[in-house]
Design an enzyme around this catalytic site. Structure first.
Site, PDB file in Angstrom:
ATOM      1  N   LEU A 156      17.130  13.105   3.527  1.00 19.95           N
ATOM      2  CA  LEU A 156      18.658  12.515   3.609  1.00 19.95           C
ATOM      3  C   LEU A 156      19.529  13.203   4.976  1.00 19.95           C
ATOM      4  O   LEU A 156      20.205  12.412   5.565  1.00 19.95           O
ATOM      5  CB  LEU A 156      19.270  12.309   2.653  1.00 19.95           C
ATOM      6  CG  LEU A 156      20.411  11.512   2.518  1.00 19.95           C
ATOM      7  CD1 LEU A 156      20.103   9.803   2.752  1.00 19.95           C
ATOM      8  CD2 LEU A 156      21.308  11.388   1.103  1.00 19.95           C
ATOM      9  N   TYR A 157      19.532  14.479   4.951  1.00 23.45           N
ATOM     10  CA  TYR A 157      20.379  14.840   6.148  1.00 23.45           C
ATOM     11  C   TYR A 157      19.812  14.383   7.237  1.00 23.45           C
ATOM     12  O   TYR A 157      20.712  14.045   8.257  1.00 23.45           O
ATOM     13  CB  TYR A 157      20.177  16.615   5.883  1.00 23.45           C
ATOM     14  CG  TYR A 157      20.552  17.087   7.150  1.00 23.45           C
ATOM     15  CD1 TYR A 157      22.004  17.098   7.390  1.00 23.45           C
ATOM     16  CD2 TYR A 157      19.601  17.981   8.083  1.00 23.45           C
ATOM     17  CE1 TYR A 157      22.373  17.944   8.416  1.00 23.45           C
ATOM     18  CE2 TYR A 157      20.030  18.499   9.180  1.00 23.45           C
ATOM     19  CZ  TYR A 157      21.571  18.621   9.441  1.00 23.45           C
ATOM     20  OH  TYR A 157      22.116  19.242  10.418  1.00 23.45           O
ATOM     21  N   ALA A 158      18.448  14.478   7.558  1.00 18.63           N
ATOM     22  CA  ALA A 158      18.209  13.775   9.102  1.00 18.63           C
ATOM     23  C   ALA A 158      18.303  12.469   9.161  1.00 18.63           C
ATOM     24  O   ALA A 158      18.846  12.062  10.109  1.00 18.63           O
ATOM     25  CB  ALA A 158      16.468  14.015   9.194  1.00 18.63           C
ATOM     26  N   THR A 160      20.798  10.734   7.523  1.00 20.98           N
ATOM     27  CA  THR A 160      22.233  10.462   7.977  1.00 20.98           C
ATOM     28  C   THR A 160      22.777  10.925   9.522  1.00 20.98           C
ATOM     29  O   THR A 160      23.501  10.411  10.148  1.00 20.98           O
ATOM     30  CB  THR A 160      23.378  11.244   6.745  1.00 20.98           C
ATOM     31  OG1 THR A 160      23.095  12.724   7.154  1.00 20.98           O
ATOM     32  CG2 THR A 160      23.033  10.861   5.490  1.00 20.98           C
TER      33      THR A 160
END
Length: 342
Positions: A156-158, A160
């Site tokens: 999810l970091y990537a 966002t």
């Protein structure tokens, strides 16, 4: 007016990369407004120590606010009237995003949206923002090139950070704001975050505790020393996207918008990285070999050619030099009389 030092608004100045970037700009005479909420994601005392150093510069000021607070950020922006914005504040970390997705949506998406809106209403000469090599996701074509597809994020970091690139492009197209998004590659060095691998490894080795080595050590990273990264950001701040592309450019055909890798293009095996740390500490690590973690990738390698063409600069600090500098800092601040925990 041309001789006036630039007014640079930097988000995340109490953070690892923001601190180094602000320091470099302040040393060059820029006026810097830092925006940081000093969140407790990790040791706030470390953030305060970084901020104390920045506040020694008369041309630095800080607003202790969150980028999610659009009213507070807007007030600070209008009062400072920046020429350049460097957006580095983010909820970082691949693994943390698996258990705490809400903080990534709030900070990375909503916070970035607030800044893009302010740049629309109060135009700046150049808007720069941090992305990550994680956006390359499941891509296995090496080296990673800015023109490759990035539609397969595996955290999810990537996701966002990739979304903020798309948001930035749309704003740049609609409102003509010159924008550069840069993708970081495994940044390390003095004043780093305690949740980063090098920090964890050093602490464990000095305590004679085992370190967790994922994918049984079969990983490769394009490690980037933080001072090289900060220098690259400052160089890129002067490389304002226009209408004329350079060779191999990622410049949008419909907007003054560009994506640039910041990495040296010299991938290093994880075991060599650990070996450099063992050498600098004069200790041997006890290694707990583990399988690959969810959301991680086996290898990264940056193509640095666009950065080179735009700035004439590419990160060059070797892992051995950079890790030794980190160890010197770590031993001074975390094993000396610094008041920091560790």
């Amino acid at each position: 007016m041309a001789d006036q030092p630039p007014r640079v608004l930097i988000t995340g100045t109490a953070g690892f990369i923001g601190f180094h970037t602000a320091s470099r700009l302040l040393q060059q005479g820029a006026r810097v407004l830092g925006i940081d909420n000093f969140s407790d994601y990790y040791d706030v005392a470390l953030k305060e120590r970084r901020n104390d150093i920045l506040e020694n510069y008369p041309n630095f000021s800080v607003a202790r606010i969150s980028i999610e607070d659009v009213q507070a950020v807007g007030d600070a922006w209008r009062a400072f009237a920046p020429d350049v914005v460097i957006h580095l504040a983010a909820q970082a970390g691949v693994r943390y995003s698996i258990d705490h997705p809400e903080s990534y949506i709030s900070t990375n998406l909503i916070g970035t949206y607030n800044l893009l809106e302010l740049a629309r209403r109060h135009p700046v000469r150049h808007f720069l923002a941090a992305s990550t090599s994680s956006v390359y996701g499941a891509n296995r074509e090496m080296p990673f090139d800015e023109r490759q597809r990035t539609q397969t994020p595996i955290s999810l970091y990537a996701a966002t950070k990739g979304a903020t690139e798309l948001m930035g492009h749309s704003y740049s197209h609609l409102y003509g704001t010159p924008m550069t998004f840069f993708r970081f590659f495994t940044v390390y060095g003095p004043w780093g975050r305690p949740d980063m691998a090098l920090f964890k490894f050093a602490k464990a080795i000095l305590a004679d505790e085992p370190i967790d080595v994922f994918n049984n050590g079969e990983m490769v990273r394009d490690f980037t020393y933080v001072e090289d990264l900060a220098a690259s950001i400052v160089h890129l701040s002067a490389a304002i996207p226009g209408k004329e592309p350079v060779e191999g450019d990622s410049l949008s055909p419909v907007a003054p918008f560009r994506i640039v890798n910041i990495g040296g293009g010299k991938p290093t095996p994880l075991m060599d990285y650990i070996g450099a740390l063992e050498t600098a500490l004069n200790r041997t690590a006890r290694k707990n070999m583990l399988p690959m973690q969810q959301g991680d990738v086996p290898a990264t390698e940056a193509s640095p050619e666009l950065l080179r063409r735009l700035t004439g600069y590419v990160p060059t600090t070797s892992v051995e030099e950079g890790v030794a500098a980190f160890v010197a800092w770590y031993c001074d601040h975390y094993r000396g009389d610094s008041g920091l925990e560790g």
